[in-house]
Write an enzyme that holds these catalytic residues in place. Structure first.
Site, PDB file in Angstrom:
ATOM      1  CD  GLN A   1      -2.602   0.442   5.267  1.00  0.00           C
ATOM      2  OE1 GLN A   1      -1.815   0.158   4.374  1.00  0.00           O
ATOM      3  NE2 GLN A   1      -2.211   0.694   6.495  1.00  0.00           N
TER       4      GLN A   1
ATOM      5  CG  ASN B   1      12.330  -7.405  10.405  1.00  0.00           C
ATOM      6  OD1 ASN B   1      11.975  -8.350   9.717  1.00  0.00           O
ATOM      7  ND2 ASN B   1      11.476  -6.551  10.970  1.00  0.00           N
TER       8      ASN B   1
ATOM      9  CB  ALA C   1      -0.929   0.004   1.221  1.00  0.00           C
ATOM     10  N   GLY C   2       2.172   1.115   0.161  1.00  0.00           N
ATOM     11  CA  GLY C   2       3.007   2.317   0.326  1.00  0.00           C
ATOM     12  C   GLY C   2       3.176   3.116  -0.954  1.00  0.00           C
TER      13      GLY C   2
ATOM     14  CG  HIS D   1      18.867  10.119 -33.020  1.00  0.00           C
ATOM     15  ND1 HIS D   1      17.990  10.000 -34.082  1.00  0.00           N
ATOM     16  CD2 HIS D   1      18.353  11.093 -32.242  1.00  0.00           C
ATOM     17  CE1 HIS D   1      17.016  10.863 -33.929  1.00  0.00           C
ATOM     18  NE2 HIS D   1      17.206  11.532 -32.832  1.00  0.00           N
TER      19      HIS D   1
ATOM     20  N   GLY E   1      16.354  -2.675  11.030  1.00  0.00           N
ATOM     21  CA  GLY E   1      15.837  -3.261  12.265  1.00  0.00           C
ATOM     22  C   GLY E   1      16.705  -4.483  12.578  1.00  0.00           C
TER      23      GLY E   1
ATOM     24  N   GLY F   1       0.464   2.385   8.813  1.00  0.00           N
ATOM     25  CA  GLY F   1       1.551   1.517   9.270  1.00  0.00           C
ATOM     26  C   GLY F   1       1.325   0.060   8.892  1.00  0.00           C
ATOM     27  CB  THR F   2       3.779  -2.693   8.578  1.00  0.00           C
ATOM     28  OG1 THR F   2       4.432  -2.344   9.806  1.00  0.00           O
ATOM     29  CG2 THR F   2       4.609  -2.156   7.429  1.00  0.00           C
TER      30      THR F   2
HETATM   31  P1  TTP Z   1       7.908   1.380   3.872  1.00  0.00           P
HETATM   32  O1  TTP Z   1       9.134   0.953   3.137  1.00  0.00           O
HETATM   33  O2  TTP Z   1       8.013   1.849   5.257  1.00  0.00           O
HETATM   34  O3  TTP Z   1       7.159   2.491   3.037  1.00  0.00           O
HETATM   35  P2  TTP Z   1       7.039   2.784   1.513  1.00  0.00           P
HETATM   36  O4  TTP Z   1       7.020   1.539   0.687  1.00  0.00           O
HETATM   37  O5  TTP Z   1       5.852   3.649   1.301  1.00  0.00           O
HETATM   38  O6  TTP Z   1       8.372   3.565   1.119  1.00  0.00           O
HETATM   39  P3  TTP Z   1       8.806   5.076   1.467  1.00  0.00           P
HETATM   40  O7  TTP Z   1       9.262   5.050   2.875  1.00  0.00           O
HETATM   41  O8  TTP Z   1       9.905   5.326   0.485  1.00  0.00           O
HETATM   42  O9  TTP Z   1       7.621   5.970   1.211  1.00  0.00           O
HETATM   43  O10 TTP Z   1       6.857   0.187   3.889  1.00  0.00           O
HETATM   44  C1  TTP Z   1       7.191  -1.185   4.042  1.00  0.00           C
HETATM   45  C2  TTP Z   1       6.171  -2.013   3.311  1.00  0.00           C
HETATM   46  O11 TTP Z   1       4.886  -1.907   3.916  1.00  0.00           O
HETATM   47  C3  TTP Z   1       5.999  -1.603   1.891  1.00  0.00           C
HETATM   48  O12 TTP Z   1       5.786  -2.777   1.130  1.00  0.00           O
HETATM   49  C4  TTP Z   1       4.743  -0.756   1.927  1.00  0.00           C
HETATM   50  C5  TTP Z   1       3.919  -1.375   3.024  1.00  0.00           C
HETATM   51  N1  TTP Z   1       3.067  -0.491   3.802  1.00  0.00           N
HETATM   52  C6  TTP Z   1       1.695  -0.699   3.788  1.00  0.00           C
HETATM   53  O13 TTP Z   1       1.198  -1.593   3.076  1.00  0.00           O
HETATM   54  N2  TTP Z   1       0.914   0.097   4.554  1.00  0.00           N
HETATM   55  C7  TTP Z   1       1.414   1.089   5.354  1.00  0.00           C
HETATM   56  O14 TTP Z   1       0.638   1.783   6.029  1.00  0.00           O
HETATM   57  C8  TTP Z   1       2.845   1.296   5.354  1.00  0.00           C
HETATM   58  C9  TTP Z   1       3.448   2.378   6.198  1.00  0.00           C
HETATM   59  C10 TTP Z   1       3.621   0.477   4.561  1.00  0.00           C
END
Ligand code: TTP
Length: 394
Positions: free
Chosen positions: A78, A161, A8-9, A309, A136, A83-84
């Site tokens: 999402q 990680n 989703a990022g 070219h 991490g 966040g993840t």
């Molecule tokens: P990040 O690498 O933290 O975020 P990003 O991919 O948007 O990159 P940037 O920091 O350059 O903007 O995210 C880790 C993974 O998690 C990535 O695959 C995107 C995903 N993610 C989500 O699906 N939802 C979220 O709310 C966040 C923060 C990340």
């Protein structure tokens, strides 16, 4: 095993390449980055995949729906990037009350390592790096993962990680974590809780590439191009010389006098030559063009872009619909031999690469006979006039 893929990022650090496309859709050896992730997960034993989409969700949904998958693949939205852990929480209603895996959709994993992870749960994939403080870091005691320490000044190990996990079913109830210092709901907090209740194994990964910054997109292409098998489906002149692992997709044309060294990928509808020299590891996107007296090396040229070219382009990334004017020359090496730096979110950062050229956002046009220095980023839609020497981003 049921698997959640986080996609989703936005990929702000990959700017300007993500101005009009989400990072998981950036091309890696002819396929979107996220497709590699899904393919590896399936090969490693994913029984079904739930992909969390958000930023520019439609393009990911369409790309996934356009393919045939051996297991069910669904997407969930999402609505806000909280966040993840929140991303996995969005996927939770789709999951059975069983152990589940989580993978980052913008990371390249190798299949064998993922297969080990899938059979080791509860587990987290770990990868040995030289500079653990940037990641991490896993704290491991008595063979068990005790904690993940984010970017520690004094790392306990050099195992980091990988963003690949197998959680127990109980973790489905632990996803509503509070906000971290950076204001996100982090999956590492869910891992922390898992470490407190279960024996969590660190599964050593053989390969791992977090594709966050432009030079990592080059590295991803290098990795995946090297795994291709030679395949010529396009129209190739008998007077072209294709050496090594070269893929020419159906609908692509390679004219007389062209030399292509593998590993190189020539996408559908792309046109190469006459008299072009394409060196590995290069990926030419659909309907792109490399014309007469052009030398391309270790570069990604995305769809609809043209290097028509008299150009040298090395170790560089061109977004979509870019046109380099005749005689555009790109530097890819510093005379002091130091690693080339690039701007990432406003900050100059070492790419760690002795050779790195330029990054062009979508729609960039350069005039004839211009020179662009190593480590320059041209933002989407930027213009370079004829004869200009570009030493700074624009
Ligand atoms: P990040 O690498 O933290 O975020 P990003 O991919 O948007 O990159 P940037 O920091 O350059 O903007 O995210 C880790 C993974 O998690 C990535 O695959 C995107 C995903 N993610 C989500 O699906 N939802 C979220 O709310 C966040 C923060 C990340």
């Amino acid at each position: 095993m049921q698997t959640v893929v986080l996609a989703a990022g936005k990929g702000a650090r990959m700017g300007p390449l993500t101005d009009n496309a989400p990072k998981p859709m950036l091309p890696v050896a002819g396929k979107p980055l996220v497709v590699h992730c899904l393919e590896h997960a399936i090969a490693a034993g994913a029984s079904r995949l739930v992909v969390v989409v958000g930023h520019e969700a439609d393009s990911i949904r369409t790309a996934l729906a356009d393919r045939d998958w051996d297991v069910p693949v669904t997407t969930v939205d999402q609505d806000e990037l909280r966040g993840t852990a929140d991303a996995v929480r969005t996927a939770a209603p789709e999951l059975d009350a069983e152990p589940f895996a989580v993978l980052n959709g913008d990371v390249l994993y190798d299949e064998a390592s993922l297969a080990k992870l899938y059979t080791s749960g509860p587990a987290v994939g770990s990868f040995r790096v030289d500079n653990p403080s940037a990641y991490g870091v896993l704290r491991i005691e008595d063979g068990r993962v005790r904690a993940v320490e984010e970017k520690p000044a004094d790392p306990q190990s050099n195992l980091v990680n990988t963003g690949a996990y197998v959680f127990p079913a109980a973790a489905l109830d632990w996803l509503a974590v509070g906000e971290s210092d950076r204001g996100e709901r982090e999956l590492t907090d869910v891992l922390q809780r898992t470490c407190e209740t279960d024996d969590v194994t660190a599964v050593p990964f053989d390969r791992w590439l977090d594709v966050g910054r432009p030079w990592e997109l080059l590295a991803a292409n290098e990795w995946k191009l090297a795994e291709l098998d030679r395949r010529i489906d396009g129209d190739v002149s008998p007077d072209a010389d294709l050496r090594g692992t070269v893929v020419v997709e159906a609908g692509a044309t390679v004219e007389p006098g062209v030399v292509i060294e593998g590993p190189t990928y020539v996408g559908e509808g792309a046109h190469v030559g006459p008299n072009a020299y394409v060196r590995g590891s290069t990926a030419l996107g659909p309907d792109s063009r490399a014309g007469h007296a052009v030398e391309l090396k270790n570069s990604v040229v995305m769809r609809d872009s043209a290097v028509p070219h008299l150009t040298y382009l090395g170790d560089s990334i061109l977004g979509r619909d870019v046109n380099l004017g005749a005689g555009t020359a790109v530097a890819n090496l510093r005379h002091d031999d130091e690693p080339v730096e690039l701007t990432v979110k406003g900050e100059r950062i070492s790419t760690g690469r002795r050779k790195f050229g330029i990054v062009c956002g979508d729609g960039v046009k350069t005039g004839i006979n211009c020179t662009i220095n190593a480590g320059v980023t041209l933002s989407s839609g930027a213009r370079v006039g004829p004869g200009e020497t570009v030493l700074r981003d624009r």
